[in-house]
Enzyme design. Structure first.
Site, PDB file in Angstrom:
ATOM      1  CG  ASP A   1      15.784   3.707   4.952  1.00  0.00           C
ATOM      2  OD1 ASP A   1      15.466   4.050   3.728  1.00  0.00           O
ATOM      3  OD2 ASP A   1      17.157   3.343   5.092  1.00  0.00           O
TER       4      ASP A   1
ATOM      5  CG  ASP B   1      22.662  13.879   3.993  1.00  0.00           C
ATOM      6  OD1 ASP B   1      22.686  13.107   5.090  1.00  0.00           O
ATOM      7  OD2 ASP B   1      22.009  13.870   3.324  1.00  0.00           O
TER       8      ASP B   1
ATOM      9  CG  ASP C   1      17.640  10.806   6.930  1.00  0.00           C
ATOM     10  OD1 ASP C   1      16.550  10.039   7.083  1.00  0.00           O
ATOM     11  OD2 ASP C   1      18.289  10.829   6.241  1.00  0.00           O
TER      12      ASP C   1
ATOM     13  NE  ARG D   1      14.110   8.246   6.341  1.00  0.00           N
ATOM     14  CZ  ARG D   1      15.184   7.534   5.675  1.00  0.00           C
ATOM     15  NH1 ARG D   1      15.491   8.025   4.643  1.00  0.00           N
ATOM     16  NH2 ARG D   1      15.655   6.384   6.388  1.00  0.00           N
TER      17      ARG D   1
ATOM     18  CG  ASP E   1      15.374   8.928   0.855  1.00  0.00           C
ATOM     19  OD1 ASP E   1      15.561  10.126   1.529  1.00  0.00           O
ATOM     20  OD2 ASP E   1      16.071   7.948   1.495  1.00  0.00           O
TER      21      ASP E   1
ATOM     22  CG  HIS F   1      17.859  16.449   0.132  1.00  0.00           C
ATOM     23  ND1 HIS F   1      19.088  16.650   0.214  1.00  0.00           N
ATOM     24  CD2 HIS F   1      17.450  15.337   0.768  1.00  0.00           C
ATOM     25  CE1 HIS F   1      19.873  15.804   1.027  1.00  0.00           C
ATOM     26  NE2 HIS F   1      18.873  14.632   1.203  1.00  0.00           N
TER      27      HIS F   1
END
Lengths: 901, 449
Positions: free
Chosen positions: A255, A387, A500, A559, A575, A633
Site C-alpha cells: 500500500d 467507500d 481495497d 487493488r 491511489d 474517484h
C-alpha cells in the site's frame, strides 16, 4: 575455505562481479530420467555439494516448464497453489542426442530443441540454429538451501561480508543480494550485530526467519531482443528499462502512499510475467513465485553486437518454477499464458459502463442527490460507490446506522433506475468482541497467526485489526458465505463489491504491510505474500456467485493482485494523483496489465489525491472513456467533483465523453467476450497488432482497443494538437468524429480542441454501436444497433456482433448468446452465425448502417432469410464518402445481406 | 418562488375543478403548442427546417431530423424530447432517451408504452400532494411576509433611534471613517491571517506540551526514550484491561502519542520509530490571551472621530452591514441559532460566525466568519457565505454556505458537509418571504395553461 561462505560471496557479489561461465552448478547427466511427461536431472553445486532437482516439461501449446527445487530440502519449500488453472498438459520430450557435455531434446515441431549443458549447467532453447533463450548462461542460478541454525564461522563470515556490502552499496535504496531480500530502503538499519540469516530488522520491525535464508535466482538471456514488457505493477513506461546501476523492478504487494512515477518501486500488485518482443518473435517468461521478487534487466542496446537482453529473477523463498512461452506471435503468447492461469472474467455489461465513486458519499440523501444530479444533467452512469465511511465504524458488512439507516431503500431506489451500487469490503477486520464477523473468524481460528501462534493483529482503518487467512480454503468458503443476502444485512442483487487494502495494508507493519514471519497455516507470509490479494478477490467473487445460486456474474474490484487475478474481476491502479503525469502513466500501466492477462484495468478518473484543474478533469474523462475500467474517484479531503460542478460547458464536455463510452458498449462487451474466451487483451499496445513495425515497440501514449480502434488521448495541459502514429502500410484509418480518412504508416498531426480526443477506426473493420444513449446501460439493453463499416482500400471490412443477457453465466452454461460475423466484400454486407451451437433471442435490430470510404450506389437491397428483398433508402455524403443506409430494421440475431449496386 | 408556486397551485385547482380535459389527438410526445406542425397525411418539415419527410416517418423509430423533431414519441433521436401531459398534475418534457427505458418518468405513464414496465398513473396523487404542500407554503409565505413587514418596521425604528443618537452625522462620518480605514484594511487582513497561523502554532505547541508531559511521565529511566518495557509497566494504558500490555497494544499506545494528523501521516510513511519515541522538543509557548482576534487599533485621529460619532460599538458595526434592501435581516444581528445533530451542535450567529462543537466534549471549531451575501444576481439575499474558518489538514480553510428560505420561524433546519471542510446550512427566516401573489395575478396566470 568455507563452502557456506563462498556461496554467500557468490550471491552477495552477483550483480556486478559474476561473469558467465562461473556457475558452480553442474548437471549430473547420469541421474537423467526421461518419462512420458518430463525429464528429471540432478544439479550439484560444486562449491557446497548441495544437490538440486531439475524437472523439464514440454507443455502443450509451445511452452517449456523448468522447475528447480532442492533434491532433499530439510522441509518442503513453498510451491504456489491456486494460480494455475490445472496441471498443465504435457507433450512428450524426445532425446535426440547425449554425450558427456550434455543432452539435446526435441521440442516437437518447428525444429525446436532444448539443449542441457552439463558443466556449467545451462539450458538453451533453439529454433534451427538460433538461440531463442538461454537459462543460467550468465551463471546466476542460485539456491539458498534450507539449513539448520548454528552459529558457525560462516555466519561470521556472512556478517562481515554484509557489512562490507552495506557500506559499498549504499548508493541505492534496494537490495543487492539475495541476502537482502527484505526491503532495503534508505531508512533501513540492518541488524549487523545480529545474525541476519535468522533475523533481520527493518526500522523497529524484527523479521524472524526460522527457516533461515531461502532465496533463489536464475538468469535468462534473450538474443535478438531489445524490448521487454510486463511484470506489473509499476508506475513506469510500457517498455521496461534496463536496471543497470539502478534499482531492480520490485514485485511485492504494498500500500504505497502517493506513489512516484517512472520508478521500479513495488506497488499494490505483482504479476511475475515478462514478455519479450522483436520483429521476429514474441515470447514470455512466467516466474511462478509469490514471495518478494526482484527483476534485473540489462541490455547491450547501443553496442555493435547483436542486440540481447539479459534478465535476472530473484525471489526470497519458494522454488524456481518457470514457464517459457515460446510464442511465436503476441496472440500465441496471450493464449499460452491464458492456458496456464485462465482468462479475464467476463464482467456484467454494466460494469463496463461508467462508475461514480468518491471517498465518501456521505449518506443516503447524498447518494440520492448525486443519482438525481446525473438525471438532471442527462449524464449516464451505472454504478455509484460507497467507500469505508458507509460502514459502522469500519466494520465491513455493516452500515453506519445514522448515515445509511435504510440501505435497502437506497438500493431499491437505484434499482428503480436500473442502476447499481458497489460497497467496499476490506480484508482487515476490526478486533471487537461485539462484531460478529470478528468473533466468527476468531472462534474458527481463521485469522493469520503471528510467529508465536497468536492471532496476528495490525493497525488499519478500524484501529486494531485481524487479517483473515484467505489462503485457507475453509476460510474462503466462510467468507464467501458472508455475502449471502441473509448474512450481509442490507445487501441486494444490485450491490457489488470492492476489495481495497488487500496487499494487505497494515499501517504499523513493515513497509505498511504484514510481517513476513506472520503465519498462514504452515507457511510464512514471506512465502506467499503476493498471493494474499488474489485470494481475497477470489473468495469475494465466489461469494457474489454463490448468493445468486451460481446464476449471476460477479463484479469485484481489487487493488492487490497476482498472476491469475484476471479470473476474478477488475483492478485499478490505486491511489494516483490529480496531475497530468498521472493521466499519462495510466496508459502504460493498463497496457502492461493487459499484456499479462488483466484486461479489466483502469485508473481513478480525475486522480485520487489532490484536486484536478477543470481541463485535467475533462481530459481524464475523455481518456477514461476509452480505458477498460471507467471510474471517477476522489480523496475525502478534495472538493466535490461530480461532473456538473464545473459550469455548463464542462458538464457538456464530460457528458459527451461518457456518452461516447455508452455508445461503444457493444464493442467493449465483444472485446471482453474475446478476452474471456481466448485471453486476448482488450487494451493493446500497437506492436501487438503490428509486430513487425519497430516504430511501435516503445509507444505508450496511444493504444488500440481490440484491433480496430486507435486512441490517442490528449495528456498535455493546454494541448492544441497531438501527433498520432497510424500504423499499417497500405492501411487507412477513419477519424470516428469526422469520418476523415487517413493513410496508415504515418505520423499525423491532429489539431485538437477541448471537445474530444482523437480516435480512429481501422479501415477494414466493422464496429457495432448503440446510438441511443440512455441513463444506464441496462436501459439500453434492447436498443437497436448502428453498424460502422470502415472500408479498407480494397473495399473490404469485417467485424462481429456479440449479444447475450449481459449478466448471467447462461452464455457459458447454456450457450445462450448470439455471435455473428459481419463482413463486407464485393459490395455486399452480410451477417452470418459464428456460433451455430448457441441460441439467444434479442429484440434488438439493426437501426442504421454507416459505411465509411464508400462510393455511391444506385440502390441498396436488404435480403433476409425468408427470401424477402427490400430496397433501403440511403444518404450519401460525397465530400466524406460516407454512405448511410436507413433503417434496415432486421433483427440483430438473424442472417441478412445488404447488396449495393 | 412562492408567487410562481401559488400561481401553479391555483391553476391546477382550477383545472381540476373543470374536470378532466378532453384528450386531443396528436402524435405521441408532441405538446399542444406544437401540434399544428404535425399535420397528418401531409409531409412533415423538421422544426429546424433542415428537411421534409413523408408523414409516416414521424414517430417511425428512426431519426430523420437533425433536431430530433420527427421522433417526439420514440427514443430514436439523441437530442429529442417527449412531452407528457400528466393530466391532474403538471405537464413535462423528458429527454426522449427516457422513452421505453423501463423506468416510469411521466406520472401519466405515457413514456413507457412499449417497455414492459408496469407504471401506475400517479398524477392525481402527485397533484394532490403538490397542492397540499403549495397550500402550506402559501400560508407560510403569507404569514412570513407579514412578519417580514414587522421586521422592516422595527429595523426602521431602530435605525432612526441610532440616527438620532448619532446626530444625523452618520453618513458623513462613515465616509470619513472608511477613507481612514482603507489603508488599514490590508493590514487587518494580514493581521487576521498571521493570527490564525499563530493560533495554529500555539495549538500545536500545546499538543506538544501535553505529549511531553505524558512522555516524561512514562520515561521511567529518563533516558530520553520510552521503551516498550516502560510502556508496559504503565498498566493504566492497557486498552483491553487484561492486566498486561501486549506488544501490539504498546504500539497502539505509541501511535496515540502522535497528534491525530501525524498519525495519519504515519500510517502511510511509517515515520514512527517503533516504540522508541523521540521526546518532543518543547518551546515554552508565549503567553497569549484568549483566541479571539483583537483588532489593531485605528490611528488616533480616526479613532477620535469615530469615538465622537459612535457611542456604542455595535452601532458602528451594525451600520457597516448590509441587512438587506429594507434592513429586514437586521434582527438577526447579535443573535445565534443552534442545531443539534447526533455528534455536534452547530451554531449560526448571522453576520458574525458559524461554528461546530462536539456534543461529548472537545473544543469548538470555527466553520467560517461572516463574508458576504452570496445568492445569485437576481436573488442575492438567498444565500450567506461565511469563510476563513479554521484551516483543514492539507485542505482549505473551513467555510459555510447558508441557504435562506422563507419560514415563519427563524431556525437552522439542517447542516451537511458536502465536501470536506465546506459546510452547507439551511436556515429559515421570515425575512426572505416574498409578497404572496394577488388573486388577480393568479387568475391572469391561468390563461397560460
Amino acid at each position: 575455505y568455507d563452502p557456506e561462505c563462498s556461496q554467500y560471496v557468490l550471491l552477495c557479489a552477483n550483480r556486478t562481479s559474476l561473469k558467465p561461465g562461473q556457475s558452480p552448478y553442474r548437471a549430473l547427466l547420469e541421474t537423467l530420467e526421461l518419462t512420458n511427461t518430463k525429464l528429471t536431472l540432478q544439479l550439484i553445486n560444486d562449491n557446497n555439494k548441495v544437490r538440486l532437482l531439475l524437472e523439464l516439461y514440454r507443455l502443450q501449446g509451445n511452452m517449456t516448464r523448468v522447475k528447480i527445487n532442492e533434491l532433499k530440502p530439510l522441509k518442503p519449500r513453498f510451491e504456489v497453489p491456486d494460480v494455475l488453472i490445472n496441471d498443465p498438459p504435457t507433450e512428450p520430450l524426445s532425446l535426440l542426442s547425449q554425450d558427456e557435455n550434455g543432452v539435446v531434446l526435441s521440442l516437437g515441431a518447428d525444429s525446436q530443441w532444448l539443449i542441457v549443458s552439463a558443466k556449467p549447467f545451462r539450458l538453451d532453447i533453439m529454433e534451427g540454429r538460433e538461440v531463442l533463450l538461454s537459462l543460467n548462461s550468465r551463471g546466476l542460478l542460485a539456491f539458498e538451501h534450507l539449513r539448520i541454525r548454528k552459529d558457525t564461522d560462516a555466519v561470521k563470515c556472512f556478517v562481515a561480508l554484509l557489512t562490507a556490502l552495506a557500506n559499498g552499496l549504499k548508493r541505492t535504496s534496494t537490495p543487492f543480494s539475495l541476502l537482502f531480500p527484505f526491503s532495503f530502503s534508505p531508512a533501513l538499519s540492518i541488524g549487523l550485530h545480529e545474525d541476519g540469516m535468522w533475523e533481520e530488522t527493518f526500522k523497529s520491525h524484527t523479521d524472524n526467519k526460522p527457516n533461515g535464508p531461502s532465496s533463489i535466482s536464475l538468469d535468462f538471456s534473450l538474443p535478438g531482443v531489445e524490448h521487454v514488457y510486463g511484470i506489473p505493477e509499476h508506475a513506469d513506461s510500457l517498455k521496461l528499462k534496463t536496471t543497470d546501476g539502478g534499482d531492480p523492478y520490485r514485485l511485492f504487494n504494498l500500500d504505497v502512499f502517493q506513489y512516484e512515477l517512472f520508478n521500479p518501486m513495488a506497488l499494490y500488485g505483482a504479476i511475475p510475467v515478462m514478455l519479450s518482443h522483436s520483429a521476429q518473435r514474441t515470447m514470455g517468461i512466467f516466474w511462478l513465485n509469490a514471495a518478494e521478487t526482484w527483476v534485473d534487466i540489462s541490455s547491450n542496446t547501443g553496442s555493435s553486437e547483436t542486440p540481447q537482453t539479459d534478465v535476472r529473477w530473484i525471489s526470497e523463498s519458494g522454488i524456481i518454477d518457470v514457464f517459457i512461452m515460446l510464442g511465436p506471435t503476441p496472440t500465441d503468447v496471450f493464449s499460452q499464458y491464458a492456458s496456464l492461469t485462465g482468462t479475464q472474467a467476463f464482467p456484467p455489461l454494466s460494469a463496463l459502463a461508467y462508475h461514480q465513486c468518491r471517498w465518501n458519499y456521505n449518506d443516503q440523501e447524498d447518494v440520492a442527490a448525486v443519482d438525481q444530479g446525473f438525471d438532471e444533467h442527462d449524464i449516464p452512469y451505472d454504478f455509484i460507490w460507497l467507500d469505508i465511511e458507509h460502514t459502522d465504524g469500519k466494520r465491513y458488512f455493516t452500515w453506519d446506522p445514522h448515515k445509511f439507516p435504510q440501505p435497502k431503500d437506497m438500493l431499491q431506489g437505484l434499482m428503480d433506475k436500473r442502476r447499481k451500487m458497489v460497497t467496499i469490503v476490506d480484508p482487515h477486520i476490526k478486533v471487537d468482541s461485539s462484531y460478529k464477523i470478528h468473533n466468527e473468524i476468531r472462534s474458527k481460528g481463521f485469522y493469520v497467526k503471528n510467529k508465536d501462534g497468536g492471532d496476528y493483529e495490525g493497525w488499519c482503518w478500524p484501529g486494531n485489526s485481524g487479517y483473515p487467512d484467505f489462503t485457507n480454503p475453509e476460510m474462503r468458503a466462510w467468507w464467501a458465505s458472508m455475502f449471502a443476502y441473509d448474512q450481509y444485512a442490507g445487501s441486494m442483487e444490485n450491490m457489488y463489491t470492492w476489495n481495497d487494502m488487500n496487499e494487505p495494508s497494515v499501517f504499523n507493519g513493515p513497509e505498511v504491510t504484514m510481517h513476513k514471519d506472520a503465519l498462514h497455516g504452515n507457511w510464512e507470509n514471506r512465502d506467499l505474500h503476493n498471493l494474499y490479494g488474489l485470494y481475497v478477490q477470489m473468495a469475494t467473487a465466489e461469494g457474489l456467485i454463490e448468493r445468486s445460486g451460481g446464476v449471476e456474474r460477479p463484479f469485484v474490484l481489487t487493488r492487490a493482485f497476482f498472476a491469475g487475478s484476471q479470473r476474478y474481476g477488475a483492478v485499478w491502479t490505486g491511489d494516483n494523483t490529480a496531475e497530468w503525469e498521472h493521466l499519462k502513466i495510466s496508459i502504460p500501466m493498463c497496457l502492461s496489465l493487459g499484456l499479462v492477462g488483466v484486461s479489466f484495468c483502469g485508473a481513478d478518473v480525475g486522480g485520487f489525491f489532490k484536486s484536478p484543474s477543470t481541463e485535467l478533469l475533462v481530459r481524464w474523462y475523455q481518456t477514461g472513456a476509452y480505458q477498460p475500467f471507467f471510474r471517477a474517484h476522489a480523496h475525502l479531503d478534495t472538493p466535490r467533483r461530480e461532473p456538473w460542478l464545473f459550469g455548463p460547458e464542462n458538464t457538456a464536455l464530460i457528458r459527451e465523453a461518457v456518452r461516447q463510452r455508452y455508445a461503444l458498449l457493444p464493442y467493449w462487451y465483444q472485446l471482453f467476450y474475446h478476452a474471456h474466451h481466448s485471453g486476448q487483451p482488450v487494451m493493446r499496445p500497437l506492436w501487438v497488432e503490428y509486430p513487425q513495425d519497430t516504430a511501435t515497440f516503445s509507444m505508450d501514449d496511444q493504444f488500440l482497443l481490440g484491433r480496430d480502434l486507435l486512441v490517442h488521448p490528449v495528456t498535455e495541459e493546454g494541448g492544441r494538437g497531438v501527433t498520432a502514429y497510424l500504423p499499417g502500410k497500405g492501411e487507412v484509418w477513419f477519424d470516428v468524429h469526422t469520418f476523415q480518412k487517413h493513410n496508415g504508416a504515418q505520423n499525423l498531426y491532429i489539431p485538437v480542441t477541448i471537445s474530444s480526443i482523437p480516435v480512429f477506426q481501422r479501415g477494414g473493420s466493422i464496429i457495432p454501436r448503440k446510438a441511443r444513449v440512455r441513463r444506464s446501460s441496462s436501459c439500453m439493453e434492447h436498443d437497436p444497433y448502428t453498424l460502422f463499416v470502415a472500408l479498407s482500400p480494397k473495399r473490404f471490412a469485417q467485424g462481429e456482433l456479440y449479444i447475450d443477457d449481459g449478466h448471467t453465466f447462461n452464455f457459458d452454461k447454456q450457450k445462450q448468446f448470439i455471435h455473428r460475423r459481419l463482413s463486407f466484400a464485393n459490395k455486399a454486407l452480410s451477417s452470418r452465425n459464428l456460433a451455430p451451437g448457441s441460441q439467444f433471442i434479442t429484440p434488438s435490430w439493426i437501426e442504421k448502417i454507416v459505411i465509411l470510404g464508400a462510393s455511391k450506389p444506385s440502390k441498396a437491397t436488404l435480403k433476409t432469410p425468408d427470401g424477402k428483398e427490400n430496397l433501403l433508402e440511403f444518404e450519401f455524403d460525397a465530400s466524406m464518402s460516407v454512405l448511410t443506409l436507413r433503417k434496415p430494421g432486421v433483427n440483430a440475431g438473424v442472417d441478412w445481406t445488404v447488396v449495393l449496386q | 418562488m412562492s408567487c410562481a408556486l401559488l400561481l401553479l397551485l391555483t391553476s391546477l385547482a382550477l383545472a381540476m375543478g373543470t374536470g378532466a380535459a378532453v384528450e386531443i389527438q396528436r402524435p405521441r410526445g408532441v405538446p399542444q403548442s406544437k401540434r399544428q406542425f404535425y399535420e397528418e397525411n401531409k409531409p412533415f418539415t423538421c422544426l429546424d427546417g433542415s428537411s421534409t419527410i413523408p408523414f409516416d416517418r414521424v414517430n417511425d423509430d428512426y431519426c430523420d431530423c437533425r433536431d430530433g423533431s420527427d421522433e417526439p414519441g420514440t427514443a430514436a433521436c439523441p437530442n429529442g424530447s417527449f412531452h407528457c401531459s400528466n393530466a391532474g398534475f403538471r405537464p413535462a418534457f423528458i429527454p426522449s432517451s427516457r422513452i421505453n427505458d423501463g423506468i416510469c418518468d411521466c406520472c401519466d405513464t405515457t413514456d413507457e408504452y412499449n417497455s414492459g414496465a408496469t407504471c401506475q398513473n400517479t398524477c392525481r396523487e402527485m397533484g394532490r400532494k403538490e397542492r397540499e404542500s403549495l397550500q402550506i407554503m402559501a400560508e407560510i409565505t403569507k404569514e412570513g411576509f407579514l412578519l417580514k413587514q414587522q421586521l422592516i418596521h422595527e429595523a426602521k425604528r431602530g435605525q432612526e433611534d441610532k440616527q438620532v443618537r448619532s446626530g444625523g452625522k452618520v453618513e458623513a462620518l462613515r465616509t470619513v471613517k472608511e477613507t481612514a480605514e482603507d489603508p488599514e484594511k490590508g493590514a487587518k487582513e494580514r493581521h487576521l491571517k498571521s493570527w490564525e497561523e499563530q493560533k495554529e502554532l500555539i495549538r500545536m505547541e500545546k499538543d506538544k506540551t501535553r505529549m511531553a508531559e505524558a512522555f516524561l511521565e512514562l520515561d521511567d529511566d529518563s533516558d530520553g526514550y520510552v521503551s516498550v518495557a516502560e510502556l508496559q509497566s504503565h498498566l493504566e494504558l492497557d486498552p483491553d484491561s487484561d492486566g498486561s500490555l501486549t506488544e501490539t497494544e504498546t504500539q497502539v499506545r505509541c501511535l496515540l502519542f502522535l497528534p491525530l494528523k501525524s498519525r495519519e501521516d504515519f500510517y502511510h510513511t511509517s515515520k514512527l520509530q517503533g516504540c522508541k519515541l523521540v521526546p518532543p522538543t518543547v518551546q515554552t509557548p508565549e503567553k497569549r490571551g484568549d483566541d479571539e482576534l483583537s483588532m489593531p487599533p485605528y490611528d488616533t485621529e480616526t479613532q477620535s472621530l469615530i469615538d465622537g460619532a459612535y457611542s456604542h460599538l455595535n452601532l458602528e458595526k451594525e451600520i457597516g452591514f448590509d441587512f438587506g434592501p429594507s434592513a429586514e435581516f437586521a434582527y438577526l444581528y447579535s443573535q445565534c441559532y443552534e442545531l443539534s445533530t447526533s455528534e455536534y451542535i452547530y451554531r449560526l450567529c448571522p453576520f458574525n460566525r458559524v461554528s461546530q462543537k462536539p456534543k461529548f466534549g472537545g473544543s469548538e471549531t470555527n466553520l467560517g466568519l461572516w463574508g458576504q451575501w452570496a445568492g445569485p444576481e437576481d436573488n442575492l439575499y438567498s444565500m450567506m457565505k461565511y469563510d476563513h474558518g479554521q484551516g483543514c489538514w492539507q485542505g482549505p480553510n473551513r467555510s459555510t454556505t447558508v441557504k435562506l428560505t422563507c419560514g415563519k420561524e427563524t431556525v437552522v433546519t439542517s447542516t451537511s458537509e458536502p465536501s470536506r471542510c465546506e459546510y452547507l446550512m439551511e436556515f429559515t427566516t421570515p425575512a426572505v418571504c416574498q409578497e404572496p401573489a394577488s388573486l388577480d395575478e393568479v387568475l391572469h396566470g391561468h390563461t397560460e395553461l
